[in-house]
Motif scaffolding. Structure first.
Motif: not given
Length: 557
Positions: A124-129, A295-300
């Motif tokens: 989900d966060t990848y799509a958001g990024l 979300n970006g931080l959670r992605y990383v």
């Protein structure tokens, strides 16, 4: 964080990316047209007494919005072509990593949480990024184009505070990284603890241990709640970033309005600039803060945990070795280089357990390199036998031995070709994330950057002896072999670089045998073998200080 971003960037390939870029172009039209249409509707229409003209400009703005909506719809339709293959790859990593640990006899209690929750978080966060990066680029291009069209001076006033707020929001990401890691770690602990309690629910009920079970789960839940509260405090800081970058341009523009009016700025142009701030920059920054800051931080962080856990045991820096076939045993081994030559190794008994770190010390010419050749199967004992993984090494095919052990001698072998070819010589299918981990762990990153990255060309004659050793060490680190033998393979490195490389191999997993060039190498080992020509003594540092006069001499004790 660079590794996780590179994994996401590498997935941005193929037709879906081209389609996303092409369908983003229509979205620039309404973003660029908002301020222009408002400025002309006010100046050329309503203030000039021509309301029809003003309405026509607003109608054109509505048409531009329709064009932008078409582009947005097409973007979302094509987003799945990027996101779903990325998610499938993550799921394969998690499952293969868990299976590899299970085959090695190690439980992976966090695999369920990674597969069911963390993979979906990254998806989900990848799509958001992807969307927020595209939206940010579209907005900045559109707003800059529009502002330069109606009033370049307004662009000079509006863009700097916006960029300042954007930069501050990126700074918050690094500050919050540790808190997100704590949250994910606590989440895994809750899942592990809850699984243990639920699996024993009948026993808990039968023995009346409900209170004990509740206390068992209470600690991880409390830690998780504390980590989530820490993340909430980060949200407050992100709000301040939005005040600077979102409301700052509006305040600056309103405060400078009289000054701009004195310099000929029309009411329509001022209103158009305000429109760009309220309709373009503010929503864009709000989206950046929401997606990158959370979300970006959670992605990383989440992707980092998946990549670490999904790596093969031999390529991890987790310190949980025990790969099958990594134990070494010498049983009454004797070796001489000829029937009439002096015995170099005489009836040596030695056991190196899976995951151990053994250092071999002794004077030059005493037989340390000979021992390394025996351990790796390059030399055949005159008497006795060498066992690797419980199986006799004698008679095993070279191809089989190559998968179990790797030897790096003092003179490192580096060949002409790319950096990538040199590093993956023993593991041609090594993944990019594993290569990056190895380069950082061993200490090769500076040289890789100097050579122009992994695609840079290696000319052995242009490298120092120490640089060639670093390349060979990184190659061994990437090898799938569970047994690594370093025969003075760090002798051309300074003590700090040697320490970093040896600690990387200790944390890599598997069994490590170091023919020590410096006595400091022995100090880092779990076991030390002292060869003095007439006997061999094994122990740790403290016991050898008592038992071996030669070892006391070597450490100047």
């Amino acid at each position: 964080m660079r590794r996780e971003l590179e994994v996401g960037i590498r997935s941005l390939r193929g037709r879906p990316v081209v389609a996303l870029a092409l369908w983003s172009v229509p979205e620039i039209v309404p973003t660029a047209a908002y301020g222009i249409a408002v400025a002309h509707a006010v100046d050329d229409g309503f203030l000039a007494g021509r309301p029809a003209t003003g309405l026509a400009w607003l109608g054109a703005l509505a048409l531009a919005a329709v064009v932008g909506a078409i582009g947005t719809r097409q973007v979302y339709l094509r987003l799945g072509g990027l996101v779903e293959p990325f998610r499938d790859d993550l799921a394969r990593r998690v499952v293969s990593g868990a299976l590899a640990r299970g085959a090695a006899g190690n439980r992976d209690d966090g695999a369920v949480s990674r597969l069911t929750r963390q993979v979906e978080i990254v998806r989900d966060t990848y799509a958001g990024l992807v969307l927020v990066a595209r939206t940010l680029v579209v907005t900045v291009i559109g707003v800059t184009t529009g502002l330069l069209s109606i009033a370049p001076l307004v662009a000079l006033l509006v863009l700097p505070p916006f960029l300042l707020g954007l930069a501050a929001s990126l700074g918050v990401m690094s500050m919050a990284a540790g808190r997100v890691r704590d949250s994910l770690r606590a989440d895994e602990e809750v899942a592990t603890c809850a699984t243990a309690v639920f699996s024993a629910l009948r026993d808990v009920t039968a023995r009346g241990a409900e209170e004990y079970a509740a206390r068992l789960v209470d600690g991880p839940i409390g830690d998780h709640a504390a980590a989530e509260r820490a993340l909430a405090r980060v949200a407050v800081v992100r709000t301040l970033c939005f005040v600077v970058g979102g409301w700052g341009p509006l305040v600056v523009l309103l405060a400078a309005a009289p000054w701009l009016a004195d310099r000929g700025l029309t009411a329509g142009a001022l209103l158009g600039g305000l429109t760009y701030v309220l309709v373009g920059l503010q929503p864009a920054l709000r989206t950046v803060l929401a997606v990158l800051g959370d979300n970006g931080l959670r992605y990383v962080v989440t992707l980092g945990r998946i990549l670490d856990a999904g790596a093969s045991p031999a390529s991890q820096q987790q310190g949980s070795p025990v790969t099958p076939g990594s134990d070494v045993a010498l049983r009454q081994v004797t070796f001489a280089y000829g029937p009439h030559s002096e015995t170099v190794v005489d009836r040596l008994d030695l056991t190196v357990a899976p995951g151990d770190h053994l250092a071999v010390v002794g004077p030059s010419g005493i037989g340390k390199s000979t021992l390394a050749g025996l351990v790796c199967g390059l030399l055949t004992p005159t008497a006795g036998e060498v066992l690797l993984g419980g199986a006799p090494m004698a008679g095993q095919p070279v191809e089989q031995l190559a998968t179990h052990r790797v030897l790096i001698p003092q003179e490192a072998y580096v060949f002409s070709g790319t950096v990538l070819d040199n590093l993956t010589y023993l593991c041609p299918d090594a993944q990019a994330a594993h290569i990056d981990l190895a380069v950082e762990a061993v200490g090769l990153a500076t040289l890789v950057r100097r050579l122009g990255g992994l695609a840079g060309q290696v000319r052995p004659g242009d490298l120092s002896a120490g640089e060639r050793q670093l390349v060979a060490l990184t190659r061994a680190y990437l090898s799938p072999a569970p047994l690594v033998v370093l025969d003075e393979a760090t002798c051309h490195l300074d003590p700090d670089a040697e320490r970093r490389a040896e600690e990387a191999f200790s944390a890599r997993g598997g069994t490590l045998v170091v023919i020590a060039h410096r006595i400091s190498s022995a100090m880092r080992a779990q076991q030390i073998l002292v060869l003095d020509g007439s006997s061999a003594t094994v122990g740790d540092h403290d016991s050898l200080l008592q038992a071996s006069p030669l070892y006391r001499e070597l450490v100047c004790h």
